[in-house]
Design an enzyme around this catalytic site. Structure first.
Site, PDB file in Angstrom:
ATOM      1  N   LYS A   1     -10.195  -1.188  10.332  1.00  9.49           N
ATOM      2  CA  LYS A   1     -10.134  -2.445   9.589  1.00  9.49           C
ATOM      3  C   LYS A   1     -10.521  -3.625  10.479  1.00  9.49           C
ATOM      4  O   LYS A   1     -10.599  -4.758  10.003  1.00  9.49           O
ATOM      5  CB  LYS A   1      -8.725  -2.698   9.053  1.00  9.49           C
ATOM      6  CG  LYS A   1      -8.085  -1.536   8.317  1.00  9.49           C
ATOM      7  CD  LYS A   1      -8.637  -1.330   6.929  1.00  9.49           C
ATOM      8  CE  LYS A   1      -7.765  -0.329   6.172  1.00  9.49           C
ATOM      9  NZ  LYS A   1      -8.250  -0.071   4.816  1.00  9.49           N
TER      10      LYS A   1
ATOM     11  N   HIS B   1       0.870  -1.179   0.000  1.00  9.76           N
ATOM     12  CA  HIS B   1       0.000   0.000   0.000  1.00  9.76           C
ATOM     13  C   HIS B   1       0.905   1.227   0.000  1.00  9.76           C
ATOM     14  O   HIS B   1       2.024   1.209   0.512  1.00  9.76           O
ATOM     15  CB  HIS B   1      -0.859  -0.036   1.269  1.00  9.76           C
ATOM     16  CG  HIS B   1      -1.934   0.989   1.344  1.00  9.76           C
ATOM     17  ND1 HIS B   1      -1.678   2.316   1.635  1.00  9.76           N
ATOM     18  CD2 HIS B   1      -3.279   0.901   1.178  1.00  9.76           C
ATOM     19  CE1 HIS B   1      -2.820   2.982   1.663  1.00  9.76           C
ATOM     20  NE2 HIS B   1      -3.803   2.152   1.379  1.00  9.76           N
TER      21      HIS B   1
ATOM     22  N   ASP C   1       3.183  -3.940   7.742  1.00  8.75           N
ATOM     23  CA  ASP C   1       1.875  -3.299   7.632  1.00  8.75           C
ATOM     24  C   ASP C   1       0.832  -4.381   7.862  1.00  8.75           C
ATOM     25  O   ASP C   1       0.614  -5.245   7.011  1.00  8.75           O
ATOM     26  CB  ASP C   1       1.728  -2.680   6.236  1.00  8.75           C
ATOM     27  CG  ASP C   1       0.339  -2.131   5.960  1.00  8.75           C
ATOM     28  OD1 ASP C   1      -0.561  -2.275   6.823  1.00  8.75           O
ATOM     29  OD2 ASP C   1       0.124  -1.575   4.869  1.00  8.75           O
TER      30      ASP C   1
ATOM     31  N   GLN D   1      -4.432  -5.083   6.877  1.00  7.88           N
ATOM     32  CA  GLN D   1      -5.372  -6.026   6.280  1.00  7.88           C
ATOM     33  C   GLN D   1      -5.403  -7.365   7.013  1.00  7.88           C
ATOM     34  O   GLN D   1      -6.272  -8.187   6.748  1.00  7.88           O
ATOM     35  CB  GLN D   1      -5.031  -6.246   4.806  1.00  7.88           C
ATOM     36  CG  GLN D   1      -5.199  -5.016   3.941  1.00  7.88           C
ATOM     37  CD  GLN D   1      -6.637  -4.522   3.907  1.00  7.88           C
ATOM     38  OE1 GLN D   1      -7.572  -5.297   3.951  1.00  7.88           O
ATOM     39  NE2 GLN D   1      -6.804  -3.209   3.820  1.00  7.88           N
TER      40      GLN D   1
ATOM     41  N   CYS E   1      -4.701   2.277  -3.851  1.00  2.34           N
ATOM     42  CA  CYS E   1      -3.504   2.821  -3.202  1.00  2.34           C
ATOM     43  C   CYS E   1      -2.322   1.869  -3.339  1.00  2.34           C
ATOM     44  O   CYS E   1      -1.538   1.681  -2.408  1.00  2.34           O
ATOM     45  CB  CYS E   1      -3.768   3.142  -1.733  1.00  2.34           C
ATOM     46  SG  CYS E   1      -4.977   4.442  -1.472  1.00  2.34           S
TER      47      CYS E   1
END
Length: 405
Positions: free
Chosen positions: A223, A120, A197, A200, A361
């Site tokens: 999220k 991302h 990251d 997700q 993104c």
């Protein structure tokens, strides 16, 4: 549409979009919020709205207690070693920017920074900016033909001195999963800092940062069925203590004069200004919600739905799937023949089905796939077989309208 006990806790799902019931399949962008999250934030504003850590009065003490209780919740939720390792931010993007700025003195001219090619923008641009500030070299980790991280290529790259590696836990576009535990071990053995990251992953997978073995892990509340505007940066305590604060002033100060300033201790030295108090309290309610459900069962059901959806999409005329694997999590990327992805999304929306279309993104990933953009359908803990049926029916109608097939 069937109403499961989990689904019943999400008031927004019980509504019509024109003449169609809402079919929400954009959970990778943001998840919906259960009633308890909405009520927790409402309760804060109605009963004990005050700033935290600063007041000598009861409202402030109540707010501070509730706020800091969530830090301890998060410590347990992600299995952090210390509550001070949990830094509140306004989201994954701020967390990664805070980290990239804070690592300035760790990066020297000529250092190498490796970045996952499915990243991302929030896990690419901050490292790009850091490299430019410090004279470092930023290198993309290649993908295999199956659009997975190329482990062999990463191993080759790590044979050269590398200072930092930034990875996805789960791709926000494809849903592909990186084996962070194995990757982090390899990266740290090479002497590099491992940044993940987890935006997700946090709503789909159990996260134990100590077992994963990375150095930093970032994620967003929205999220994982919590509010927007709140996120977390977790880091190993010795490394966190070395970060330069990106923002200064307010609660992060220990002493200040016109000639010098001494910063406070963790976690406050990285949490300048009034934090997102209501949002943190809402995030605590989201953790309560997740802890109240059988996560293993929910994950199995969601995985079954994802695999069913992959199979049904692959059987439709003109549909191309990207990086679709049985072990993916949460998201499926696809396109319809030569039709523009936005046209597909608009026609689905007219039938009450909400998906995401665009570059998500992740423009470098789109470039690697030779695409301007694609459609993405993404599942959540409340997604069910009716959602899949509705989506496939609406997509069949869309295919007929656009292609005549």
């Amino acid at each position: 549409m069937s109403r499961s006990p989990i689904r019943q806790q999400f008031p927004i799902l019980n509504q019509m979009m024109g003449s169609y019931p809402l079919c929400y399949l954009d959970n990778a962008a943001t998840s919906q919020k259960p009633e308890r999250v909405i009520q927790a934030m409402d309760d804060y504003y109605r009963r004990y709205n005050a700033n935290v850590h600063r007041g000598s009065y009861q409202l402030s003490a109540t707010a501070t207690s509730a706020f800091e209780a969530v830090r301890r919740q998060l410590q347990q939720f992600i299995h952090a070693a210390h509550p001070q390792e949990v830094i509140f931010t306004h989201g994954t993007t701020e967390a990664l920017n805070l980290l990239a700025y804070g690592l300035n003195k760790h990066i020297k001219p000529g250092d190498r920074i490796l970045v996952d090619s499915t990243a991302h923008h929030a896990n690419l641009v901050p490292w790009q900016q850091l490299a430019q500030r410090c004279g470092a070299e930023l290198i993309a980790i290649p993908l295999t033909d199956e659009l997975r991280l190329d482990r062999q290529a990463l191993g080759t790259l790590l044979q050269q001195p590398t200072r930092l590696v930034a990875l996805n836990h789960v791709s926000n576009v494809l849903g592909t999963v990186n084996d962070i535990a194995a990757l982090a071990q390899e990266i740290r053995a090479a002497g590099a800092i491992c940044v993940v990251d987890g935006a997700q992953a946090i709503g789909h997978l159990p996260v134990d940062v100590q077992q994963l073995g990375c150095d930093f892990y970032a994620f967003s509340g929205h999220k994982m069925y919590g509010p927007t505007g709140v996120g977390v940066l977790w880091g190993r305590l010795p490394l966190l203590a070395t970060l330069e604060p990106m923002l200064t002033g307010g609660e992060m100060i220990k002493t200040v004069s016109f000639t010098q300033t001494e910063f406070g201790e963790l976690p406050f030295r990285l949490e300048a200004g009034t934090p997102p108090i209501a949002e943190v309290i809402g995030l605590g309610a989201a953790i309560d919600f997740l802890n109240s459900v059988d996560r293993n069962n929910a994950q199995q059901q969601e995985q079954q739905l994802l695999q069913q959806l992959q199979q049904q999409l692959a059987a439709l005329p003109g549909i191309t799937l990207y990086g679709a694997h049985a072990d993916n999590r949460g998201a499926i990327a696809f396109n319809l023949a030569d039709e523009h992805h936005q046209d597909v999304g608009i026609l689905l929306d007219q039938q009450g089905v909400a998906i995401r279309c665009g570059h998500h993104c992740a423009m470098p990933l789109m470039d690697a796939m030779g695409l301007k953009g694609c459609c993405r359908v993404s599942l959540g803990i409340y997604s069910n077989a009716d959602d899949i049926t509705r989506f496939i029916q609406a997509l069949r109608t869309t295919i007929t309208l656009l292609t005549g097939e």
